[in-house]
Scaffold this motif. Structure first.
Motif, PDB file in Angstrom:
ATOM      1  N   ALA A  12       0.841  -1.201   0.000  1.00 32.99           N
ATOM      2  CA  ALA A  12       0.000   0.000   0.000  1.00 32.99           C
ATOM      3  C   ALA A  12       0.870   1.243   0.000  1.00 32.99           C
ATOM      4  CB  ALA A  12      -0.937  -0.007   1.196  1.00 32.99           C
ATOM      5  N   SER A  13       1.923   1.261   0.793  1.00 37.43           N
ATOM      6  CA  SER A  13       2.784   2.439   0.820  1.00 37.43           C
ATOM      7  C   SER A  13       3.525   2.583  -0.503  1.00 37.43           C
ATOM      8  CB  SER A  13       3.756   2.375   1.992  1.00 37.43           C
ATOM      9  OG  SER A  13       4.687   1.337   1.831  1.00 37.43           O
ATOM     10  N   TRP A  14       3.868   1.469  -1.157  1.00 35.06           N
ATOM     11  CA  TRP A  14       4.525   1.527  -2.459  1.00 35.06           C
ATOM     12  C   TRP A  14       3.551   2.089  -3.496  1.00 35.06           C
ATOM     13  CZ3 TRP A  14       8.824   2.259  -4.586  1.00 35.06           C
ATOM     14  CH2 TRP A  14       9.078   1.937  -5.904  1.00 35.06           C
ATOM     15  N   SER A  15       2.299   1.665  -3.441  1.00 29.69           N
ATOM     16  CA  SER A  15       1.284   2.196  -4.358  1.00 29.69           C
ATOM     17  C   SER A  15       1.075   3.689  -4.133  1.00 29.69           C
ATOM     18  CB  SER A  15      -0.033   1.447  -4.187  1.00 29.69           C
ATOM     19  OG  SER A  15       0.117   0.104  -4.582  1.00 29.69           O
ATOM     20  N   ASP A  16       1.086   4.093  -2.869  1.00 23.61           N
ATOM     21  CA  ASP A  16       0.962   5.520  -2.543  1.00 23.61           C
ATOM     22  C   ASP A  16       2.135   6.306  -3.115  1.00 23.61           C
ATOM     23  OD1 ASP A  16      -1.377   4.986  -1.187  1.00 23.61           O
ATOM     24  OD2 ASP A  16      -0.442   5.045   0.800  1.00 23.61           O
ATOM     25  N   THR A  17       3.333   5.735  -3.000  1.00 25.57           N
ATOM     26  CA  THR A  17       4.528   6.386  -3.532  1.00 25.57           C
ATOM     27  C   THR A  17       4.429   6.538  -5.043  1.00 25.57           C
ATOM     28  OG1 THR A  17       5.880   5.500  -1.743  1.00 25.57           O
ATOM     29  CG2 THR A  17       7.044   6.207  -3.716  1.00 25.57           C
ATOM     30  N   ILE A  57       4.650   3.775 -14.589  1.00 29.70           N
ATOM     31  CA  ILE A  57       4.034   3.819 -13.263  1.00 29.70           C
ATOM     32  C   ILE A  57       2.642   3.191 -13.310  1.00 29.70           C
ATOM     33  CG2 ILE A  57       3.066   5.379 -11.515  1.00 29.70           C
ATOM     34  CD1 ILE A  57       5.508   7.214 -12.062  1.00 29.70           C
ATOM     35  N   ASP A  58       1.881   3.513 -14.356  1.00 33.81           N
ATOM     36  CA  ASP A  58       0.544   2.910 -14.503  1.00 33.81           C
ATOM     37  C   ASP A  58       0.624   1.389 -14.557  1.00 33.81           C
ATOM     38  OD1 ASP A  58      -1.019   5.193 -14.429  1.00 33.81           O
ATOM     39  OD2 ASP A  58      -0.927   5.486 -16.607  1.00 33.81           O
ATOM     40  N   SER A  59       1.593   0.878 -15.308  1.00 31.75           N
ATOM     41  CA  SER A  59       1.715  -0.580 -15.405  1.00 31.75           C
ATOM     42  C   SER A  59       2.101  -1.193 -14.063  1.00 31.75           C
ATOM     43  CB  SER A  59       2.720  -0.975 -16.488  1.00 31.75           C
ATOM     44  OG  SER A  59       4.026  -0.666 -16.105  1.00 31.75           O
ATOM     45  N   GLN A  60       2.944  -0.506 -13.293  1.00 26.33           N
ATOM     46  CA  GLN A  60       3.296  -1.011 -11.959  1.00 26.33           C
ATOM     47  C   GLN A  60       2.095  -0.980 -11.026  1.00 26.33           C
ATOM     48  OE1 GLN A  60       6.653   1.492 -10.909  1.00 26.33           O
ATOM     49  NE2 GLN A  60       8.062  -0.189 -11.336  1.00 26.33           N
ATOM     50  N   LEU A  61       1.306   0.093 -11.105  1.00 27.55           N
ATOM     51  CA  LEU A  61       0.112   0.176 -10.259  1.00 27.55           C
ATOM     52  C   LEU A  61      -0.913  -0.888 -10.639  1.00 27.55           C
ATOM     53  CD1 LEU A  61      -0.341   4.056 -10.058  1.00 27.55           C
ATOM     54  CD2 LEU A  61       0.202   2.529  -8.158  1.00 27.55           C
ATOM     55  N   ASN A  62      -1.111  -1.116 -11.924  1.00 28.25           N
ATOM     56  CA  ASN A  62      -2.056  -2.145 -12.376  1.00 28.25           C
ATOM     57  C   ASN A  62      -1.610  -3.536 -11.969  1.00 28.25           C
ATOM     58  OD1 ASN A  62      -3.836  -0.341 -13.516  1.00 28.25           O
ATOM     59  ND2 ASN A  62      -2.861  -0.411 -15.515  1.00 28.25           N
ATOM     60  N   ARG A  63      -0.316  -3.774 -11.968  1.00 23.47           N
ATOM     61  CA  ARG A  63       0.212  -5.072 -11.580  1.00 23.47           C
ATOM     62  C   ARG A  63      -0.029  -5.346 -10.096  1.00 23.47           C
ATOM     63  NH1 ARG A  63       6.406  -5.825 -12.701  1.00 23.47           N
ATOM     64  NH2 ARG A  63       6.291  -3.974 -11.420  1.00 23.47           N
ATOM     65  N   ARG A  64      -0.096  -4.302  -9.287  1.00 26.83           N
ATOM     66  CA  ARG A  64      -0.270  -4.457  -7.846  1.00 26.83           C
ATOM     67  C   ARG A  64      -1.728  -4.622  -7.437  1.00 26.83           C
ATOM     68  NH1 ARG A  64       4.429  -3.918  -5.690  1.00 26.83           N
ATOM     69  NH2 ARG A  64       6.039  -2.686  -6.672  1.00 26.83           N
TER      70      ARG A  64
END
Length: 65
Positions: A12-17, A57-64
């Motif tokens: 969650a903190s990584w997604s926030d970052t 960043i979008d792809s990293q967020l979607n992966r999470r």
């Protein structure tokens, strides 16, 4: 003296970052695009780099999710 980065405690903190970074890049993009007229070659390269980073960043967020 060794400097260590503090590990990220949870996803969650990584997604926030990532979300915060994306918002920052979006603000930069608006600032660069604010000028009237044709963009210089440097501005074009910068805009393309920012858009590429935002896509990453979008792809990293979607992966999470």
């Amino acid at each position: 003296m060794k400097i260590r980065n503090k590990p990220i405690q949870n996803s969650a903190s990584w997604s926030d970052t990532l979300s915060t970074r994306k918002a920052h890049l979006n603000a930069l993009l608006k600032t660069i695009n604010a000028g009237p007229g044709k963009a210089s070659p440097i501005q074009t390269l910068t805009i393309n780099a920012i858009k590429s980073e935002m896509t990453h960043i979008d792809s990293q967020l979607n992966r999470r999710k």
